[in-house]
Design a protein around this motif. Structure first.
Motif, PDB file in Angstrom:
ATOM      1  N   ALA A  23       0.850  -1.185   0.000  1.00 18.95           N
ATOM      2  CA  ALA A  23       0.000   0.000   0.000  1.00 18.95           C
ATOM      3  C   ALA A  23       0.884   1.232   0.000  1.00 18.95           C
ATOM      4  CB  ALA A  23      -0.920   0.005   1.225  1.00 18.95           C
ATOM      5  N   SER A  24       0.355   2.330  -0.534  1.00 19.60           N
ATOM      6  CA  SER A  24       1.083   3.597  -0.517  1.00 19.60           C
ATOM      7  C   SER A  24       0.532   4.542   0.538  1.00 19.60           C
ATOM      8  CB  SER A  24       1.011   4.265  -1.899  1.00 19.60           C
ATOM      9  OG  SER A  24      -0.344   4.499  -2.260  1.00 19.60           O
ATOM     10  N   ALA A  25      -0.552   4.131   1.205  1.00 24.15           N
ATOM     11  CA  ALA A  25      -1.140   4.944   2.268  1.00 24.15           C
ATOM     12  C   ALA A  25      -1.502   4.038   3.433  1.00 24.15           C
ATOM     13  CB  ALA A  25      -2.378   5.693   1.759  1.00 24.15           C
ATOM     14  N   VAL A  26      -1.139   4.448   4.641  1.00 21.93           N
ATOM     15  CA  VAL A  26      -1.392   3.657   5.849  1.00 21.93           C
ATOM     16  C   VAL A  26      -1.849   4.591   6.957  1.00 21.93           C
ATOM     17  CG1 VAL A  26       0.297   1.874   5.270  1.00 21.93           C
ATOM     18  CG2 VAL A  26       1.003   3.870   6.630  1.00 21.93           C
ATOM     19  N   ARG A  27      -2.257   3.992   8.070  1.00 23.31           N
ATOM     20  CA  ARG A  27      -2.481   4.704   9.319  1.00 23.31           C
ATOM     21  C   ARG A  27      -1.584   4.077  10.394  1.00 23.31           C
ATOM     22  NH1 ARG A  27      -8.185   5.113   7.763  1.00 23.31           N
ATOM     23  NH2 ARG A  27      -8.800   7.322   7.756  1.00 23.31           N
ATOM     24  N   PRO A  28      -1.270   4.814  11.436  1.00 25.02           N
ATOM     25  CA  PRO A  28      -0.550   4.191  12.551  1.00 25.02           C
ATOM     26  C   PRO A  28      -1.290   2.957  13.048  1.00 25.02           C
ATOM     27  CG  PRO A  28      -0.610   6.573  12.821  1.00 25.02           C
ATOM     28  CD  PRO A  28      -1.497   6.264  11.650  1.00 25.02           C
ATOM     29  N   THR A  56      11.575   9.084   8.438  1.00 26.00           N
ATOM     30  CA  THR A  56      10.803  10.322   8.405  1.00 26.00           C
ATOM     31  C   THR A  56      11.741  11.515   8.327  1.00 26.00           C
ATOM     32  OG1 THR A  56       9.002  11.543   9.498  1.00 26.00           O
ATOM     33  CG2 THR A  56      10.722  10.653  10.919  1.00 26.00           C
ATOM     34  N   ARG A  57      11.206  12.626   7.887  1.00 25.21           N
ATOM     35  CA  ARG A  57      12.012  13.838   7.775  1.00 25.21           C
ATOM     36  C   ARG A  57      12.159  14.491   9.149  1.00 25.21           C
ATOM     37  NH1 ARG A  57      11.732  19.287   7.465  1.00 25.21           N
ATOM     38  NH2 ARG A  57      13.201  20.302   6.041  1.00 25.21           N
ATOM     39  N   PHE A  58      13.392  14.607   9.633  1.00 24.05           N
ATOM     40  CA  PHE A  58      13.689  15.291  10.880  1.00 24.05           C
ATOM     41  C   PHE A  58      14.039  16.739  10.565  1.00 24.05           C
ATOM     42  CE2 PHE A  58      13.446  11.312  12.792  1.00 24.05           C
ATOM     43  CZ  PHE A  58      13.699  11.364  14.158  1.00 24.05           C
ATOM     44  N   GLU A  59      13.307  17.663  11.153  1.00 23.70           N
ATOM     45  CA  GLU A  59      13.481  19.084  10.851  1.00 23.70           C
ATOM     46  C   GLU A  59      14.901  19.560  11.123  1.00 23.70           C
ATOM     47  OE1 GLU A  59      13.833  23.220  12.211  1.00 23.70           O
ATOM     48  OE2 GLU A  59      13.690  21.481  13.534  1.00 23.70           O
ATOM     49  N   ASP A  60      15.504  19.114  12.220  1.00 24.12           N
ATOM     50  CA  ASP A  60      16.814  19.647  12.597  1.00 24.12           C
ATOM     51  C   ASP A  60      17.966  18.997  11.837  1.00 24.12           C
ATOM     52  OD1 ASP A  60      16.603  17.193  13.770  1.00 24.12           O
ATOM     53  OD2 ASP A  60      17.234  17.827  15.767  1.00 24.12           O
ATOM     54  N   ARG A  61      17.683  18.035  10.957  1.00 24.38           N
ATOM     55  CA  ARG A  61      18.752  17.415  10.175  1.00 24.38           C
ATOM     56  C   ARG A  61      18.869  18.008   8.776  1.00 24.38           C
ATOM     57  NH1 ARG A  61      18.930  10.883  11.151  1.00 24.38           N
ATOM     58  NH2 ARG A  61      19.013  10.888  13.423  1.00 24.38           N
ATOM     59  N   THR A 103       4.026   6.874  14.560  1.00 22.40           N
ATOM     60  CA  THR A 103       4.579   7.284  13.269  1.00 22.40           C
ATOM     61  C   THR A 103       4.085   8.682  12.915  1.00 22.40           C
ATOM     62  OG1 THR A 103       4.646   4.988  12.488  1.00 22.40           O
ATOM     63  CG2 THR A 103       4.725   6.711  10.813  1.00 22.40           C
ATOM     64  N   PRO A 104       4.971   9.592  12.490  1.00 23.38           N
ATOM     65  CA  PRO A 104       4.529  10.942  12.122  1.00 23.38           C
ATOM     66  C   PRO A 104       3.471  10.910  11.019  1.00 23.38           C
ATOM     67  CG  PRO A 104       6.905  10.880  12.373  1.00 23.38           C
ATOM     68  CD  PRO A 104       6.433   9.459  12.440  1.00 23.38           C
ATOM     69  N   LEU A 105       2.511  11.806  11.127  1.00 28.95           N
ATOM     70  CA  LEU A 105       1.446  11.925  10.140  1.00 28.95           C
ATOM     71  C   LEU A 105       1.911  12.771   8.965  1.00 28.95           C
ATOM     72  CD1 LEU A 105      -1.539  12.726  12.552  1.00 28.95           C
ATOM     73  CD2 LEU A 105      -0.711  10.475  11.805  1.00 28.95           C
ATOM     74  N   THR A 106       1.455  12.411   7.774  1.00 24.05           N
ATOM     75  CA  THR A 106       1.701  13.231   6.592  1.00 24.05           C
ATOM     76  C   THR A 106       0.412  13.813   6.022  1.00 24.05           C
ATOM     77  OG1 THR A 106       1.526  11.387   5.003  1.00 24.05           O
ATOM     78  CG2 THR A 106       3.700  11.812   5.983  1.00 24.05           C
ATOM     79  N   THR A 179       8.915   6.543  21.948  1.00 27.41           N
ATOM     80  CA  THR A 179       9.900   6.848  20.909  1.00 27.41           C
ATOM     81  C   THR A 179      10.909   7.866  21.417  1.00 27.41           C
ATOM     82  OG1 THR A 179       8.723   8.735  19.942  1.00 27.41           O
ATOM     83  CG2 THR A 179       8.049   6.534  19.216  1.00 27.41           C
ATOM     84  N   ASP A 180      11.939   8.105  20.601  1.00 24.89           N
ATOM     85  CA  ASP A 180      12.924   9.135  20.918  1.00 24.89           C
ATOM     86  C   ASP A 180      12.773  10.322  19.979  1.00 24.89           C
ATOM     87  OD1 ASP A 180      13.828   7.987  18.599  1.00 24.89           O
ATOM     88  OD2 ASP A 180      15.888   7.672  19.301  1.00 24.89           O
ATOM     89  N   TYR A 181      11.575  10.543  19.464  1.00 23.70           N
ATOM     90  CA  TYR A 181      11.269  11.690  18.610  1.00 23.70           C
ATOM     91  C   TYR A 181       9.810  12.067  18.846  1.00 23.70           C
ATOM     92  CZ  TYR A 181       8.882   8.202  15.791  1.00 23.70           C
ATOM     93  OH  TYR A 181       8.044   7.194  15.386  1.00 23.70           O
ATOM     94  N   TRP A 182       9.442  13.258  18.392  1.00 22.00           N
ATOM     95  CA  TRP A 182       8.031  13.621  18.418  1.00 22.00           C
ATOM     96  C   TRP A 182       7.720  14.521  17.234  1.00 22.00           C
ATOM     97  CZ3 TRP A 182      11.438  16.643  21.225  1.00 22.00           C
ATOM     98  CH2 TRP A 182      11.293  18.011  21.154  1.00 22.00           C
ATOM     99  N   GLN A 183       6.439  14.533  16.849  1.00 23.63           N
ATOM    100  CA  GLN A 183       5.969  15.392  15.773  1.00 23.63           C
ATOM    101  C   GLN A 183       5.127  16.532  16.339  1.00 23.63           C
ATOM    102  OE1 GLN A 183       2.904  13.952  13.004  1.00 23.63           O
ATOM    103  NE2 GLN A 183       4.031  14.886  11.311  1.00 23.63           N
ATOM    104  N   GLU A 184       5.496  17.744  15.992  1.00 22.93           N
ATOM    105  CA  GLU A 184       4.699  18.919  16.335  1.00 22.93           C
ATOM    106  C   GLU A 184       3.868  19.325  15.129  1.00 22.93           C
ATOM    107  OE1 GLU A 184       7.832  21.190  19.363  1.00 22.93           O
ATOM    108  OE2 GLU A 184       7.464  21.960  17.327  1.00 22.93           O
ATOM    109  N   ILE A 185       2.583  19.549  15.343  1.00 28.55           N
ATOM    110  CA  ILE A 185       1.735  20.139  14.315  1.00 28.55           C
ATOM    111  C   ILE A 185       1.504  21.588  14.728  1.00 28.55           C
ATOM    112  CG2 ILE A 185      -0.490  20.043  13.134  1.00 28.55           C
ATOM    113  CD1 ILE A 185      -0.529  17.044  13.666  1.00 28.55           C
TER     114      ILE A 185
END
Length: 247
Positions: A23-28, A56-61, A103-106, A179-185
């Motif tokens: 699949a190309s689309a999933v949910r957590p 996933t894309r990490f903003e600070d990297r 998992t971060p949402l897109t 996890t050792d990361y988080w997603q901010e919206i």
């Protein structure tokens, strides 16, 4: 079907790797089935490892808001280690990912893309200590119903979505995170909150039966998947935000 094919960095006649996703689309919480096919090149080689990862894309990297070249790992599985791939030989392997709940949402609210949010499946081939990570098979990660309900509550109150960022570490109030990361919206306050130009950062910590909502430095506030009520959650969110952030 998501599809990837790349040549490794081993030179002319090198092996090829082809990854196909179910699949190309999933949910957590979903399962994502992957088929990896190795095609031998012009000579026999010893493959040290085949690894497949959700990244996933990490903003600070990244140096810019659009760059997508140094992602962080969400989940990693080794498909095979220390085997011979003969010239011209084909080998197939299958792996099933349990897409992590955090998992971060897109994509949110029925399919709206989140600016700055990217997730992919990456196949990594290691030969003679040289690692070829190839290209990405990008996938869409859609919000869970409870996440969408809370985001709809924000929209009902007039908040405007800006972008999403994934950061390393644990957010304030994220004591239940695994996890050792988080997603901010990130979103803009509506004018009637009297915070002209102000932004609010919202974080979800999702589990199989419930999630925690973190609003800026405040929370966590638990919400159950068994009692999703957009109208009630909108009223709660409005009261909470006015009491917490109103000037």
């Amino acid at each position: 079907m998501a599809f990837r094919k790349f040549l490794s960095s081993l030179g002319v006649g090198a092996p090829e790797v082809e990854t196909t996703l179910s699949a190309s689309a999933v949910r957590p919480g979903d399962q994502l089935h992957c088929n990896v096919q190795l095609q031998g090149g012009s000579v026999d080689i010893e493959v040290e490892r085949v690894r497949i990862e959700i990244v996933t894309r990490f903003e600070d990297r990244e140096e810019t808001e659009t760059l997508w070249g140094n992602p962080g790992v969400v989940k990693s599985l080794v498909l095979g280690e220390k085997f011979e791939l003969k010239a011209g030989e084909t080998k197939d392997g299958q792996v099933t990912f349990e897409v992590p709940w955090e998992t971060p949402l897109t994509h949110i609210l029925g399919g709206r893309p989140l600016k700055g949010a990217r997730v992919a499946v990456r196949t990594e081939l290691t030969v003679d200590n040289a690692v070829d990570r190839g290209d990405f098979d990008e996938i869409q990660v859609h919000a869970l119903p409870a996440q969408d309900a809370l985001l709809q509550a924000y929209a009902n109150l007039g908040f405007r979505f800006d972008e999403a960022e994934v950061k390393k570490g644990t957010p304030s109030g994220g004591r239940n995170s695994q996890t050792d990361y988080w997603q901010e919206i990130e979103m803009w306050f509506p004018a009637d909150y009297r915070r002209q130009g102000g932004q609010l950062e919202t974080v979800f910590v999702a589990r199989h039966d419930s999630l925690d909502l973190i609003t800026g430095p405040h929370g966590p506030y638990p919400f159950s998947y068994s009692n999703i009520d957009v109208q009630a959650w909108t009223a709660w969110l409005d009261q909470h935000l006015r009491a917490t952030f109103q000037r």
